[in-house]
Design an enzyme around this catalytic site. Structure first.
Site, PDB file in Angstrom:
ATOM      1  N   ASN A   1      55.021   5.669  -6.422  1.00 51.27           N
ATOM      2  CA  ASN A   1      55.680   5.661  -7.708  1.00 51.27           C
ATOM      3  C   ASN A   1      55.050   6.740  -8.588  1.00 51.27           C
ATOM      4  O   ASN A   1      54.108   7.422  -8.167  1.00 51.27           O
ATOM      5  CB  ASN A   1      55.564   4.272  -8.351  1.00 51.27           C
ATOM      6  CG  ASN A   1      56.718   3.962  -9.276  1.00 51.27           C
ATOM      7  OD1 ASN A   1      57.203   4.833 -10.000  1.00 51.27           O
ATOM      8  ND2 ASN A   1      57.154   2.710  -9.275  1.00 51.27           N
TER       9      ASN A   1
ATOM     10  N   HIS B   1      30.163  11.955  -4.811  1.00 47.90           N
ATOM     11  CA  HIS B   1      29.205  12.897  -5.383  1.00 47.90           C
ATOM     12  C   HIS B   1      27.820  12.281  -5.297  1.00 47.90           C
ATOM     13  O   HIS B   1      27.656  11.065  -5.426  1.00 47.90           O
ATOM     14  CB  HIS B   1      29.560  13.204  -6.835  1.00 47.90           C
ATOM     15  CG  HIS B   1      30.934  13.760  -6.984  1.00 47.90           C
ATOM     16  ND1 HIS B   1      31.228  15.077  -6.758  1.00 47.90           N
ATOM     17  CD2 HIS B   1      32.111  13.165  -7.311  1.00 47.90           C
ATOM     18  CE1 HIS B   1      32.514  15.285  -6.952  1.00 47.90           C
ATOM     19  NE2 HIS B   1      33.082  14.131  -7.275  1.00 47.90           N
TER      20      HIS B   1
ATOM     21  N   GLY C   1      50.433  -1.292  -9.704  1.00 41.31           N
ATOM     22  CA  GLY C   1      50.191  -0.178 -10.608  1.00 41.31           C
ATOM     23  C   GLY C   1      48.777  -0.119 -11.141  1.00 41.31           C
ATOM     24  O   GLY C   1      48.128  -1.134 -11.371  1.00 41.31           O
TER      25      GLY C   1
ATOM     26  N   THR D   1      36.745  -1.661  -3.938  1.00 39.29           N
ATOM     27  CA  THR D   1      35.479  -1.021  -3.575  1.00 39.29           C
ATOM     28  C   THR D   1      35.048  -1.319  -2.147  1.00 39.29           C
ATOM     29  O   THR D   1      34.101  -0.708  -1.658  1.00 39.29           O
ATOM     30  CB  THR D   1      34.359  -1.471  -4.529  1.00 39.29           C
ATOM     31  OG1 THR D   1      34.215  -2.891  -4.432  1.00 39.29           O
ATOM     32  CG2 THR D   1      34.657  -1.069  -5.966  1.00 39.29           C
TER      33      THR D   1
ATOM     34  N   ARG E   1      38.799  -8.630  -5.028  1.00 44.76           N
ATOM     35  CA  ARG E   1      38.369  -9.650  -4.061  1.00 44.76           C
ATOM     36  C   ARG E   1      39.597 -10.414  -3.588  1.00 44.76           C
ATOM     37  O   ARG E   1      40.627 -10.452  -4.267  1.00 44.76           O
ATOM     38  CB  ARG E   1      37.343 -10.594  -4.665  1.00 44.76           C
ATOM     39  CG  ARG E   1      37.863 -11.390  -5.828  1.00 44.76           C
ATOM     40  CD  ARG E   1      36.774 -12.291  -6.427  1.00 44.76           C
ATOM     41  NE  ARG E   1      37.281 -13.037  -7.555  1.00 44.76           N
ATOM     42  CZ  ARG E   1      38.039 -14.124  -7.480  1.00 44.76           C
ATOM     43  NH1 ARG E   1      38.388 -14.623  -6.306  1.00 44.76           N
ATOM     44  NH2 ARG E   1      38.466 -14.741  -8.561  1.00 44.76           N
TER      45      ARG E   1
END
Length: 191
Positions: free
Chosen positions: A86, A116, A143, A166, A181
């Site tokens: 989208n 980084h 979204g 993550t 989660r």
């Protein structure tokens, strides 16, 4: 691309020099193509598909990207059949990003592979690395979700809007939050 090029290092997840001339040229290529894609008349789907194929380096006639869209390279992004982005998505594809078939990616989703160093001296020196992202078939990403480097999302999973993913998400679950989660299991992951 020669043995040990910065691009090869980058794609392998090793430290690389982001200021390398080849990488700069490839990022400029992607920016120019994204700029052209983002400026198209929405009704010009033929040109949109052609630009998307050029950006990704493959025929993408059965996948669809709604502009605006931004990426680092495009060439490291692989879209499965009928994958859909989208509007307003960004993909930092310094490492491979593999998106399965029938994947729905909501507006403003960010997919990051770039890493980084935590050490400021190494960051100042332009050292970067990356970790691939893999998204299985039939995934729906709500979204404004952020998919972090190295994450795999299993087939049939649903990621709630605004989530920050993550770590890996198993197949067939609804997962949400920051950090993301598992909230609950879904029905048949192939349905």
């Amino acid at each position: 691309m020669s043995d040990g090029s910065e691009r090869e290092k980058m794609l392998a997840g090793a430290d690389y020099d982001a200021g390398d001339a080849e990488l700069l040229a490839l990022r400029q290529r992607a920016r120019r193509l994204c700029q052209r894609l983002n400026a198209l008349d929405p009704a010009d789907t033929a040109t949109q598909q052609a630009l998307t194929a050029e950006l990704l380096g493959v025929d993408s006639s059965d996948a669809f990207i709604t502009p605006p869209f931004f990426c680092d390279y495009g060439l490291h992004l692989k879209l499965g059949a009928r994958a859909y982005f989208n509007a307003g998505c960004t993909v930092l594809d310094v490492a491979p990003v593999t998106i399965g078939e029938h994947v729905l990616i909501g507006p403003a989703v960010q997919i990051y592979t770039a890493l980084h160093p935590l050490d400021a001296r190494r960051r100042r020196a332009g050292v970067e690395s990356g970790a691939p992202v893999a998204i299985g078939d039939d995934v729906w990403i709500g979204g404004a979700a952020v998919i972090c480097p190295g994450v795999t999302i299993g087939a049939g999973a649903v990621i709630g809007a605004g989530s920050v993913v993550t770590r890996d998400v198993p197949p067939g679950v609804f997962a949400a939050g920051n950090p993301c989660r598992v909230i609950r299991r879904l029905g048949d992951a192939s349905a």
